[in-house]
Design a protein around this motif. Structure first.
Motif, PDB file in Angstrom:
ATOM      1  N   GLU A  29      40.344   4.425 -21.854  1.00 33.76           N
ATOM      2  CA  GLU A  29      39.333   5.482 -21.899  1.00 33.76           C
ATOM      3  C   GLU A  29      38.079   5.070 -21.132  1.00 33.76           C
ATOM      4  O   GLU A  29      37.499   5.866 -20.380  1.00 33.76           O
ATOM      5  CB  GLU A  29      38.984   5.824 -23.346  1.00 33.76           C
ATOM      6  N   ARG A  30      37.667   3.831 -21.273  1.00 35.75           N
ATOM      7  CA  ARG A  30      36.486   3.350 -20.536  1.00 35.75           C
ATOM      8  C   ARG A  30      36.749   3.385 -19.028  1.00 35.75           C
ATOM      9  O   ARG A  30      35.883   3.778 -18.245  1.00 35.75           O
ATOM     10  CB  ARG A  30      36.127   1.926 -20.970  1.00 35.75           C
ATOM     11  N   GLU A  52      41.237   2.166 -25.943  1.00 36.69           N
ATOM     12  CA  GLU A  52      39.799   2.170 -25.675  1.00 36.69           C
ATOM     13  C   GLU A  52      39.491   1.631 -24.281  1.00 36.69           C
ATOM     14  O   GLU A  52      38.597   2.137 -23.596  1.00 36.69           O
ATOM     15  CB  GLU A  52      39.068   1.376 -26.750  1.00 36.69           C
ATOM     16  N   ALA A  53      40.254   0.643 -23.838  1.00 39.05           N
ATOM     17  CA  ALA A  53      40.052   0.109 -22.485  1.00 39.05           C
ATOM     18  C   ALA A  53      40.409   1.155 -21.432  1.00 39.05           C
ATOM     19  O   ALA A  53      39.711   1.295 -20.418  1.00 39.05           O
ATOM     20  CB  ALA A  53      40.887  -1.156 -22.288  1.00 39.05           C
ATOM     21  N   GLY A  79      37.567   7.280 -17.970  1.00 44.39           N
ATOM     22  CA  GLY A  79      36.565   8.278 -18.301  1.00 44.39           C
ATOM     23  C   GLY A  79      37.107   9.431 -19.116  1.00 44.39           C
ATOM     24  O   GLY A  79      36.448  10.462 -19.280  1.00 44.39           O
TER      25      GLY A  79
END
Length: 338
Positions: free
Chosen positions: A147-148, A144-145, A151
């Motif tokens: 992906e943030r 998740e980190a 992008g």
């Protein structure tokens, strides 16, 4: 890297079944990929520490990346938690992947990745040795980190220290990964409590919905057909591996500039291509782009040799007609009929 206080037999990775091998389409040709273990700086000779999280070497990455881009080589940066939480590192990575072909994936170093519930030691540095729910929690936090920061959902994963476990493929599929590169063909880390890849080939193969792309290992020399079994036997003899290598009988060569001489690497590439390997998987560690962070690049002279290794290897690949493959190209080709 420091060993832990808990040793034992690790996960023996089974050989893939006869139908698991990826059948590449004819127009895919023979390709290569370069995965960069993009990670924090630490003392390779000291015990592992959750406090080692420096990322200053990332400032030295852009000119190195530019050399690869100029040669038409896509890089896949497998980033871990200290990298993804470093503003400097993310700024650099966002800039370099603007070449349009390079990509960002993930690499899990459990000892610097939350949640921190396990003892920091050698055994637990292999993520596959951790309890399933802790593995999942660490992988979710990292994915998740990334992906943030990037992008985009990452598609490629590598376990730090090649620490894959029997639960890893299902966890990766659950989180949307398409490629795993946690296996190191013909290497055995079981003495440290890690996985044994003795039965793993260089060819890409499928594990459920995943494409497994092992880090390529090539045996060279007049006795190369003996492969991993012969190399393991030589290891039981005093100086057996070194003597066999010096006599040109058998050498085990991983496709990396880190502790792999240029001449041996070039011979390994010729052997791999000559024997029909369709996708060669190279690797190096990101801290090697600046002197002083890895055992392989201690001085400016070491860095010059590191860069020359790549210049000559990329030139050889070009002469042999072996082209770079991006992550998206690999996934697309693997999904097409052969």
């Amino acid at each position: 890297m420091g060993n832990g206080d808990q040793q034992g037999s690790g996960y023996r990775v089974p050989a893939p079944g006869p139908d698991a091998r990826v059948q590449w389409p004819d127009d895919f040709g023979t390709r290569f990929t370069i995965f960069v273990d993009t990670e924090e700086e630490f003392d390779w000779g000291a015990p592992l520490s959750a406090d080692a999280d420096g990322t200053r070497h990332m400032a030295a990455l852009p000119p190195v990346h530019a050399r690869f881009a100029a040669a038409g080589a896509a890089l896949t940066y497998l980033i871990d938690y200290p990298i993804v939480t470093s503003p400097l590192a993310i700024e650099v990575l966002r800039e370099v992947i603007r070449d349009g072909r390079s990509a960002i994936g993930t690499q899990l170093h459990p000892w610097v990745n939350p949640p921190h519930e396990e003892a920091v030691n050698g055994f637990n540095s292999f993520a596959g040795n951790l309890p399933l729910e802790l593995q999942r929690a660490k992988l979710v936090a990292l994915t998740e980190a990334v992906e943030r920061a990037a992008g985009r959902r990452p598609l490629v994963y590598r376990a730090g220290r090649y620490g894959i476990g029997p639960d890893t493929p299902a966890l990766l599929a659950e989180l949307g990964y398409r490629i795993d590169s946690s296996m190191r063909s013909a290497y055995d880390y079981s003495d440290e409590g890690g996985p044994d890849f003795s039965a793993v080939p260089n060819d890409a193969f499928r594990i459920g919905s995943l494409i497994e792309l092992p880090f390529t290992t090539v045996f060279t020399g007049r006795m190369r057909r003996g492969g991993a079994a012969l190399h393991r036997g030589l290891g039981r003899l005093p100086h057996g591996i070194g003597v066999a290598s010096r006599l040109g009988l058998l050498s085990r060569v991983a496709l990396t500039p880190e502790d792999m001489p240029l001449g041996e690497a070039k011979e390994a590439i010729r052997v791999a291509v000559g024997e029909g390997l369709r996708l060669l998987n190279f690797a190096f560690h990101s801290p090697s782009v600046e002197p002083g962070h890895t055992p392989y690049v201690r001085t400016e002279a070491d860095l010059a040799a590191f860069l020359r290794w790549w210049d000559e290897v990329l030139a050889l690949l070009d002469r042999l007609g072996v082209r770079s493959a991006s992550v998206d190209e690999i996934v697309a080709a693997a999904c097409r009929p052969a």
